[in-house]
Design a protein around this motif. Structure first.
Motif, PDB file in Angstrom:
ATOM      1  N   LEU A  86      26.388  34.805  49.708  1.00 22.90           N
ATOM      2  CA  LEU A  86      25.518  35.995  49.661  1.00 22.90           C
ATOM      3  C   LEU A  86      24.047  35.586  49.561  1.00 22.90           C
ATOM      4  O   LEU A  86      23.179  36.165  50.221  1.00 22.90           O
ATOM      5  N   THR A 106      29.905  47.293  41.252  1.00 22.73           N
ATOM      6  CA  THR A 106      30.312  46.043  41.892  1.00 22.73           C
ATOM      7  C   THR A 106      30.305  44.933  40.853  1.00 22.73           C
ATOM      8  O   THR A 106      29.872  45.118  39.716  1.00 22.73           O
ATOM      9  N   ALA A 180      33.467  40.796  49.787  1.00 21.52           N
ATOM     10  CA  ALA A 180      34.260  39.894  48.932  1.00 21.52           C
ATOM     11  C   ALA A 180      35.708  40.360  48.779  1.00 21.52           C
ATOM     12  O   ALA A 180      36.622  39.535  48.649  1.00 21.52           O
ATOM     13  N   HIS A 181      35.935  41.684  48.816  1.00 21.15           N
ATOM     14  CA  HIS A 181      37.291  42.212  48.601  1.00 21.15           C
ATOM     15  C   HIS A 181      38.009  42.534  49.903  1.00 21.15           C
ATOM     16  O   HIS A 181      39.123  43.049  49.870  1.00 21.15           O
ATOM     17  N   HIS A 204      37.727  33.346  45.914  1.00 19.80           N
ATOM     18  CA  HIS A 204      37.952  32.925  44.532  1.00 19.80           C
ATOM     19  C   HIS A 204      39.442  33.026  44.184  1.00 19.80           C
ATOM     20  O   HIS A 204      40.184  33.790  44.807  1.00 19.80           O
ATOM     21  N   ALA A 205      39.838  32.262  43.170  1.00 21.35           N
ATOM     22  CA  ALA A 205      41.248  32.210  42.755  1.00 21.35           C
ATOM     23  C   ALA A 205      41.833  33.588  42.446  1.00 21.35           C
ATOM     24  O   ALA A 205      43.047  33.785  42.522  1.00 21.35           O
ATOM     25  N   TYR A 305      43.604  45.294  45.466  1.00 16.88           N
ATOM     26  CA  TYR A 305      43.568  45.783  44.069  1.00 16.88           C
ATOM     27  C   TYR A 305      44.344  47.091  43.987  1.00 16.88           C
ATOM     28  O   TYR A 305      44.533  47.775  44.991  1.00 16.88           O
ATOM     29  N   ARG A 334      42.263  45.415  34.008  1.00 22.04           N
ATOM     30  CA  ARG A 334      40.825  45.133  33.944  1.00 22.04           C
ATOM     31  C   ARG A 334      40.027  46.382  34.304  1.00 22.04           C
ATOM     32  O   ARG A 334      40.459  47.177  35.132  1.00 22.04           O
ATOM     33  N   PHE A 337      34.733  48.295  37.830  1.00 19.99           N
ATOM     34  CA  PHE A 337      33.620  47.502  37.408  1.00 19.99           C
ATOM     35  C   PHE A 337      32.867  48.246  36.333  1.00 19.99           C
ATOM     36  O   PHE A 337      32.058  49.130  36.621  1.00 19.99           O
TER      37      PHE A 337
HETATM   38  N1  T4K Z   1      30.989  40.256  45.227  1.00 18.28           N
HETATM   39  C1  T4K Z   1      32.030  40.908  44.721  1.00 18.28           C
HETATM   40  C2  T4K Z   1      32.181  42.358  45.030  1.00 18.28           C
HETATM   41  C3  T4K Z   1      32.971  40.243  43.925  1.00 18.28           C
HETATM   42  O1  T4K Z   1      34.007  40.908  43.400  1.00 18.28           O
HETATM   43  C4  T4K Z   1      32.796  38.863  43.677  1.00 18.28           C
HETATM   44  C5  T4K Z   1      33.734  38.156  42.830  1.00 18.28           C
HETATM   45  C6  T4K Z   1      31.695  38.211  44.253  1.00 18.28           C
HETATM   46  C7  T4K Z   1      30.809  38.942  45.024  1.00 18.28           C
HETATM   47  C8  T4K Z   1      31.425  36.764  44.040  1.00 18.28           C
HETATM   48  O2  T4K Z   1      32.352  35.939  44.707  1.00 18.28           O
HETATM   49  P1  T4K Z   1      32.658  34.438  44.111  1.00 18.28           P
HETATM   50  O3  T4K Z   1      31.354  33.749  43.938  1.00 18.28           O
HETATM   51  O4  T4K Z   1      33.410  34.609  42.814  1.00 18.28           O
HETATM   52  O5  T4K Z   1      33.494  33.817  45.208  1.00 18.28           O
HETATM   53  C9  T4K Z   1      36.843  37.543  38.849  1.00 18.28           C
HETATM   54  C10 T4K Z   1      36.329  36.461  39.777  1.00 18.28           C
HETATM   55  O6  T4K Z   1      35.789  35.345  39.069  1.00 18.28           O
HETATM   56  C11 T4K Z   1      35.345  36.922  40.774  1.00 18.28           C
HETATM   57  O7  T4K Z   1      35.407  35.995  41.840  1.00 18.28           O
HETATM   58  C12 T4K Z   1      35.666  38.287  41.336  1.00 18.28           C
HETATM   59  N2  T4K Z   1      34.626  38.797  42.195  1.00 18.28           N
HETATM   60  C13 T4K Z   1      35.929  39.267  40.220  1.00 18.28           C
HETATM   61  C14 T4K Z   1      36.303  40.623  40.745  1.00 18.28           C
HETATM   62  O8  T4K Z   1      36.979  38.801  39.426  1.00 18.28           O
HETATM   63  P2  T4K Z   1      36.774  37.775  36.242  1.00 18.28           P
HETATM   64  O9  T4K Z   1      35.689  37.471  35.289  1.00 18.28           O
HETATM   65  O10 T4K Z   1      37.457  39.058  36.176  1.00 18.28           O
HETATM   66  O11 T4K Z   1      37.871  36.595  36.302  1.00 18.28           O
HETATM   67  P3  T4K Z   1      38.887  36.130  35.167  1.00 18.28           P
HETATM   68  O12 T4K Z   1      38.670  34.677  34.951  1.00 18.28           O
HETATM   69  O13 T4K Z   1      38.806  37.027  33.998  1.00 18.28           O
HETATM   70  O14 T4K Z   1      40.294  36.293  35.891  1.00 18.28           O
HETATM   71  C15 T4K Z   1      40.981  37.523  36.002  1.00 18.28           C
HETATM   72  C16 T4K Z   1      42.468  37.256  35.928  1.00 18.28           C
HETATM   73  O15 T4K Z   1      42.862  36.457  37.011  1.00 18.28           O
HETATM   74  C17 T4K Z   1      42.912  36.486  34.708  1.00 18.28           C
HETATM   75  O16 T4K Z   1      43.239  37.362  33.684  1.00 18.28           O
HETATM   76  C18 T4K Z   1      44.142  35.737  35.171  1.00 18.28           C
HETATM   77  C19 T4K Z   1      43.915  35.558  36.631  1.00 18.28           C
HETATM   78  N3  T4K Z   1      43.528  34.192  37.008  1.00 18.28           N
HETATM   79  C20 T4K Z   1      42.210  33.837  37.022  1.00 18.28           C
HETATM   80  C21 T4K Z   1      41.849  32.581  37.394  1.00 18.28           C
HETATM   81  C22 T4K Z   1      40.397  32.157  37.453  1.00 18.28           C
HETATM   82  C23 T4K Z   1      44.519  33.280  37.325  1.00 18.28           C
HETATM   83  O17 T4K Z   1      45.707  33.617  37.268  1.00 18.28           O
HETATM   84  N4  T4K Z   1      44.161  32.039  37.709  1.00 18.28           N
HETATM   85  C24 T4K Z   1      42.870  31.625  37.781  1.00 18.28           C
HETATM   86  O18 T4K Z   1      42.590  30.465  38.167  1.00 18.28           O
HETATM   87  O19 T4K Z   1      36.083  37.606  37.689  1.00 18.28           O
END
Ligand code: T4K
Length: 395
Positions: A86, A106, A180-181, A204-205, A305, A334, A337
């Motif tokens: 981005l 977002t 991203a989605h 992302h993962a 989602y 979760r 946003f």
């Molecule tokens: N624009 C939009 C609209 C986005 O949604 C995003 C990212 C971006 C831009 C940026 O893209 P990147 O730079 O990230 O490629 C997560 C992600 O980190 C994020 O990539 C994503 N959006 C967002 C919607 O969700 P968190 O803070 O909710 O992640 P986290 O670590 O709390 O994980 C959520 C759940 O996923 C965990 O409860 C369990 C599962 N999980 C997570 C990870 C990292 C796994 O099972 N394994 C894993 O390795 O942000």
């Protein structure tokens, strides 16, 4: 009532429900569907033998080519993550001052990349059905400083790309989509990532399609792809020529290998998520106060989602109370946003961040909840989640 934080059903009923439905293991909002380890190991052996770890390696090349084919677009540039993609998208269009109109509903990355490019985000309200930028609210935010519009296809639902494009054309603005989605989403049988000037995907993962960390920038011409590829590699056009102030946004061979394996799995992943989405829709169809995201016509969805909106008055319990209570059942949802980007301390001083300008976004952020959805989630678990959400309803 709508501010109530406690579950509205009596404690004894809740305890009985918990005994019956508590899941044995925590169920998260998402989990990556892992490729077979042996296959990743084969790629690791290739990487080890070649000693080529990053900087446009063979796997990177193959992934970029196969991804473009799968997505049905010509110009794909791989990135280390969606956020840097981005950031580079704005630099590629030479947008590094003034204002960009975007959504407050977002992930923080959307607004932050503007800030990092010295651009003032101008927050615009969203549409109640799609949860995306409301085109009817865009035009009066356009001023002499406006350079571009950055909409987000939130939860993979396409923005109103026709209306947004016609506004952009009328005012000579660029449109950069945060997609991203929206991996694999099609609208009127065309890839949604063709819309606007540029689109950015995240791998992302936590995403439907993942390369551990990763992302891609989709462009329209050979020249633009070259500029993007230089910018993501410090600006190097060759060993001695730097065309501009680039950054390190490169995807490495380990990510590319993982991405290649995901390509073999993605159709099954989407098909399974579709089945689970149907089960959720059936299971929650009669639940008072649980509003399921509406289908948009002409869209081939990706089922990234499963968001619902909780109407506290009708459901009898607030979104926050439901979110907390579900944890007792081992269900970890979760609030994507919440809070809105416009509510972050770094942006609250902006005039466009005033809640009075964003009534729909403010309302949605207070009621939205994403339920677990991923390829390895089983159907019985979804039925149980529906039973719990139904059981916790006070009416
Ligand atoms: N624009 C939009 C609209 C986005 O949604 C995003 C990212 C971006 C831009 C940026 O893209 P990147 O730079 O990230 O490629 C997560 C992600 O980190 C994020 O990539 C994503 N959006 C967002 C919607 O969700 P968190 O803070 O909710 O992640 P986290 O670590 O709390 O994980 C959520 C759940 O996923 C965990 O409860 C369990 C599962 N999980 C997570 C990870 C990292 C796994 O099972 N394994 C894993 O390795 O942000």
């Amino acid at each position: 009532m709508s501010e109530a934080r406690e579950s509205a059903i009596p404690n004894s009923e809740r305890a009985a429900l918990c005994r019956r439905y508590r899941l044995p293991e925590p169920v998260r909002v998402t989990r990556p569907t892992m490729p077979p380890l042996e296959k990743y190991h084969e790629y690791l052996e290739t990487i080890w033998a070649s000693k080529w770890l990053t900087n446009n390696g063979k796997l990177h090349e193959e992934f970029e080519r196969r991804l473009a084919q799968y997505l049905g677009v010509e110009y794909v540039s791989l990135f280390c993550n969606g956020t840097i993609a981005l950031l580079v998208a704005l630099q590629a269009r030479r947008i590094n001052e003034g204002e960009v109109i975007t959504t407050p509903f977002t992930f923080p990355a959307t607004a932050h990349v503007l800030y990092w490019n010295r651009i003032r985000p101008v927050f615009c309200d969203i549409d109640e059905t799609t949860l995306n930028l409301n085109p009817a609210c865009i035009e009066h935010l356009i001023g002499p400083e406006t350079k571009a519009i950055m909409p987000v296809h939130v939860f993979g639902t396409p923005c109103d790309i026709e209306a947004i494009q016609s506004i952009a054309d009328r005012h000579g603005l660029d449109v950069i989509y945060d997609a991203a989605h929206a991996f694999g989403v099609r609208y009127k049988n065309r890839p949604i990532i063709e819309a606007g000037d540029l689109s950015v995907l995240s791998f992302h993962a936590t995403k439907l399609f993942t390369s551990i960390e990763g992302g891609a920038l989709i462009s329209k011409t050979d020249a633009e792809k070259s500029r993007i590829d230089f910018l993501k590699n410090f600006g190097f056009a060759d060993e001695e020529t730097v065309i501009g102030p680039g950054i390190n946004g490169k995807m490495n061979e380990f990510q590319a290998a993982y991405g290649l394996l995901q390509l073999d799995m993605i159709d099954d992943e989407i098909a399974h998520r579709r089945k689970l989405t149907e089960l959720y829709r059936e299971g929650l169809a009669q639940t008072p106060g649980i509003k399921v995201h509406q289908e948009v016509p002409d869209v081939q969805r990706n089922y990234a989602y499963f968001p619902v909106c909780v109407d506290a008055d009708e459901y009898g319990t607030s979104r926050d109370a439901l979110y907390d209570t579900l944890k007792e059942f081992n269900i970890f949802t979760r609030k994507y946003f919440y809070p809105l980007c416009s509510q972050f301390p770094c942006y609250t001083a902006l005039p466009s961040a005033d809640a009075r300008n964003l009534p729909v976004a403010e309302r949605v952020a207070k009621c939205v909840l994403c339920l677990p959805l991923y390829g390895t989630l089983n159907e019985d678990t979804v039925r149980t989640i529906c039973a719990v959400v139904n059981g916790l309803c006070a009416h």
